[in-house]
Design a protein around this motif. Structure first.
Motif, PDB file in Angstrom:
ATOM      1  N   MET A 122      27.281  28.527  36.996  1.00 47.14           N
ATOM      2  CA  MET A 122      27.449  29.437  38.119  1.00 47.14           C
ATOM      3  C   MET A 122      26.814  30.777  37.737  1.00 47.14           C
ATOM      4  O   MET A 122      27.017  31.257  36.628  1.00 47.14           O
ATOM      5  N   ASP A 123      26.068  31.365  38.675  1.00 42.89           N
ATOM      6  CA  ASP A 123      25.410  32.627  38.353  1.00 42.89           C
ATOM      7  C   ASP A 123      26.349  33.819  38.612  1.00 42.89           C
ATOM      8  O   ASP A 123      27.425  33.675  39.197  1.00 42.89           O
ATOM      9  N   ASN A 124      25.914  34.969  38.170  1.00 42.07           N
ATOM     10  CA  ASN A 124      26.719  36.183  38.236  1.00 42.07           C
ATOM     11  C   ASN A 124      27.071  36.560  39.678  1.00 42.07           C
ATOM     12  O   ASN A 124      28.170  37.032  39.945  1.00 42.07           O
ATOM     13  N   GLN A 125      26.145  36.370  40.619  1.00 44.61           N
ATOM     14  CA  GLN A 125      26.403  36.725  42.013  1.00 44.61           C
ATOM     15  C   GLN A 125      27.518  35.853  42.596  1.00 44.61           C
ATOM     16  O   GLN A 125      28.370  36.343  43.325  1.00 44.61           O
ATOM     17  N   GLU A 126      27.520  34.564  42.267  1.00 49.99           N
ATOM     18  CA  GLU A 126      28.579  33.679  42.756  1.00 49.99           C
ATOM     19  C   GLU A 126      29.929  34.105  42.192  1.00 49.99           C
ATOM     20  O   GLU A 126      30.935  34.102  42.901  1.00 49.99           O
ATOM     21  N   ILE A 127      29.961  34.481  40.918  1.00 52.55           N
ATOM     22  CA  ILE A 127      31.207  34.954  40.305  1.00 52.55           C
ATOM     23  C   ILE A 127      31.662  36.240  40.997  1.00 52.55           C
ATOM     24  O   ILE A 127      32.848  36.391  41.321  1.00 52.55           O
ATOM     25  N   ASN A 128      30.731  37.167  41.252  1.00 49.67           N
ATOM     26  CA  ASN A 128      31.082  38.408  41.952  1.00 49.67           C
ATOM     27  C   ASN A 128      31.610  38.130  43.351  1.00 49.67           C
ATOM     28  O   ASN A 128      32.561  38.763  43.809  1.00 49.67           O
ATOM     29  N   ASP A 129      30.981  37.183  44.052  1.00 50.44           N
ATOM     30  CA  ASP A 129      31.427  36.836  45.411  1.00 50.44           C
ATOM     31  C   ASP A 129      32.856  36.315  45.406  1.00 50.44           C
ATOM     32  O   ASP A 129      33.685  36.721  46.227  1.00 50.44           O
ATOM     33  N   VAL A 130      33.158  35.392  44.493  1.00 51.51           N
ATOM     34  CA  VAL A 130      34.502  34.822  44.458  1.00 51.51           C
ATOM     35  C   VAL A 130      35.507  35.880  44.005  1.00 51.51           C
ATOM     36  O   VAL A 130      36.644  35.922  44.491  1.00 51.51           O
ATOM     37  N   ALA A 131      35.107  36.780  43.104  1.00 51.54           N
ATOM     38  CA  ALA A 131      35.996  37.857  42.663  1.00 51.54           C
ATOM     39  C   ALA A 131      36.317  38.807  43.822  1.00 51.54           C
ATOM     40  O   ALA A 131      37.457  39.262  43.956  1.00 51.54           O
ATOM     41  N   LYS A 132      35.334  39.095  44.661  1.00 51.52           N
ATOM     42  CA  LYS A 132      35.563  39.953  45.827  1.00 51.52           C
ATOM     43  C   LYS A 132      36.541  39.295  46.800  1.00 51.52           C
ATOM     44  O   LYS A 132      37.444  39.952  47.327  1.00 51.52           O
ATOM     45  N   ILE A 133      36.349  38.022  47.043  1.00 49.95           N
ATOM     46  CA  ILE A 133      37.261  37.290  47.938  1.00 49.95           C
ATOM     47  C   ILE A 133      38.670  37.288  47.358  1.00 49.95           C
ATOM     48  O   ILE A 133      39.644  37.530  48.067  1.00 49.95           O
ATOM     49  N   PHE A 134      38.771  37.036  46.063  1.00 54.90           N
ATOM     50  CA  PHE A 134      40.068  37.013  45.398  1.00 54.90           C
ATOM     51  C   PHE A 134      40.740  38.386  45.487  1.00 54.90           C
ATOM     52  O   PHE A 134      41.933  38.488  45.790  1.00 54.90           O
ATOM     53  N   GLY A 135      39.989  39.450  45.246  1.00 59.57           N
ATOM     54  CA  GLY A 135      40.539  40.807  45.359  1.00 59.57           C
ATOM     55  C   GLY A 135      41.016  41.107  46.768  1.00 59.57           C
ATOM     56  O   GLY A 135      42.079  41.703  46.963  1.00 59.57           O
ATOM     57  N   HIS A 136      40.222  40.695  47.752  1.00 60.58           N
ATOM     58  CA  HIS A 136      40.615  40.903  49.149  1.00 60.58           C
ATOM     59  C   HIS A 136      41.895  40.134  49.469  1.00 60.58           C
ATOM     60  O   HIS A 136      42.783  40.635  50.159  1.00 60.58           O
ATOM     61  N   LEU A 137      42.002  38.915  48.958  1.00 62.69           N
ATOM     62  CA  LEU A 137      43.198  38.095  49.149  1.00 62.69           C
ATOM     63  C   LEU A 137      44.434  38.800  48.583  1.00 62.69           C
ATOM     64  O   LEU A 137      45.466  38.900  49.243  1.00 62.69           O
ATOM     65  N   ILE A 138      44.324  39.302  47.362  1.00 58.80           N
ATOM     66  CA  ILE A 138      45.456  39.984  46.729  1.00 58.80           C
ATOM     67  C   ILE A 138      45.855  41.217  47.525  1.00 58.80           C
ATOM     68  O   ILE A 138      47.044  41.439  47.795  1.00 58.80           O
ATOM     69  N   ARG A 139      44.886  42.038  47.917  1.00 61.51           N
ATOM     70  CA  ARG A 139      45.198  43.250  48.692  1.00 61.51           C
ATOM     71  C   ARG A 139      45.822  42.908  50.035  1.00 61.51           C
ATOM     72  O   ARG A 139      46.774  43.567  50.464  1.00 61.51           O
ATOM     73  N   SER A 140      45.326  41.871  50.703  1.00 57.81           N
ATOM     74  CA  SER A 140      45.893  41.456  51.990  1.00 57.81           C
ATOM     75  C   SER A 140      47.333  40.993  51.831  1.00 57.81           C
ATOM     76  O   SER A 140      48.210  41.372  52.612  1.00 57.81           O
ATOM     77  N   HIS A 141      47.579  40.183  50.809  1.00 57.76           N
ATOM     78  CA  HIS A 141      48.931  39.678  50.557  1.00 57.76           C
ATOM     79  C   HIS A 141      49.884  40.831  50.280  1.00 57.76           C
ATOM     80  O   HIS A 141      50.967  40.918  50.874  1.00 57.76           O
ATOM     81  N   LEU A 142      49.486  41.741  49.382  1.00 55.48           N
ATOM     82  CA  LEU A 142      50.347  42.878  49.046  1.00 55.48           C
ATOM     83  C   LEU A 142      50.605  43.772  50.244  1.00 55.48           C
ATOM     84  O   LEU A 142      51.716  44.269  50.432  1.00 55.48           O
ATOM     85  N   SER A 143      49.596  43.962  51.074  1.00 52.93           N
ATOM     86  CA  SER A 143      49.741  44.797  52.266  1.00 52.93           C
ATOM     87  C   SER A 143      50.750  44.196  53.245  1.00 52.93           C
ATOM     88  O   SER A 143      51.615  44.902  53.779  1.00 52.93           O
ATOM     89  N   ILE A 144      50.649  42.889  53.459  1.00 55.25           N
ATOM     90  CA  ILE A 144      51.587  42.207  54.363  1.00 55.25           C
ATOM     91  C   ILE A 144      53.000  42.261  53.787  1.00 55.25           C
ATOM     92  O   ILE A 144      53.957  42.579  54.500  1.00 55.25           O
ATOM     93  N   VAL A 145      53.142  41.965  52.503  1.00 55.32           N
ATOM     94  CA  VAL A 145      54.464  41.990  51.864  1.00 55.32           C
ATOM     95  C   VAL A 145      55.073  43.379  51.988  1.00 55.32           C
ATOM     96  O   VAL A 145      56.237  43.525  52.378  1.00 55.32           O
ATOM     97  N   LYS A 146      54.301  44.409  51.665  1.00 50.17           N
ATOM     98  CA  LYS A 146      54.816  45.784  51.735  1.00 50.17           C
ATOM     99  C   LYS A 146      55.274  46.127  53.145  1.00 50.17           C
ATOM    100  O   LYS A 146      56.365  46.679  53.341  1.00 50.17           O
TER     101      LYS A 146
END
Length: 142
Positions: free
Chosen positions: A1-25
């Motif tokens: 897997m290249d660096n861009q694919e890793i960055n893309d999945v990391a961005k999605i993962f970060g967005h997921l975490i922020r969305s979850h925390l925002s809803i929970v809060k």
């Protein structure tokens, strides 16, 4: 897997975490709870009593962090402290009746949120998600 694919999945993962925390809060605030309280409420609803050190260990936070949270929860009537009958040096933290009622609310909030997040997953997708999340945890542990 290249660096861009890793960055893309990391961005999605970060967005997921922020969305979850925002809803929970938001949902917890609607119920008058601060985001740090559900963990304590959940642990105490499962084991009925615990020392401050046991709570800190189970929640992977410091004793000082737990102390501040417990002071607020005690002030709000959600928990009480009780001396051990067999060892007066030990103090247990327990849910009050109000805390037990809050535990029901917290459990329902997370049941609904979990269903919202994973309710349309197949059994195979749930198994894949567990595998991936465990692998991520393993990768990030010290």
């Amino acid at each position: 897997m290249d660096n861009q694919e890793i960055n893309d999945v990391a961005k999605i993962f970060g967005h997921l975490i922020r969305s979850h925390l925002s809803i929970v809060k938001r949902v917890l605030e609607e119920e008058g709870l601060c985001p740090s309280q559900p963990g304590i409420i959940h642990v105490l609803s499962q084991c009925h009593q615990a020392t401050q050190v046991e709570l800190a260990n189970k929640l992977n936070v410091t004793s000082a962090t737990i102390s501040a949270m417990l002071k607020r929860m005690e002030r709000d009537g959600l928990i009480e402290r009780q001396r051990s009958l067999t060892d007066q040096r030990v103090t247990y933290v327990c849910l009050t009746e109000s805390g037990i009622e809050q535990a029901k609310v917290v459990n329902e909030i997370f049941r609904e949120l979990n269903f919202r997040a994973f309710g349309n997953f197949s059994k195979d997708e749930i198994d894949q998600a567990k595998f991936i999340f465990r692998k991520l945890l393993g990768n990030l542990q010290d």
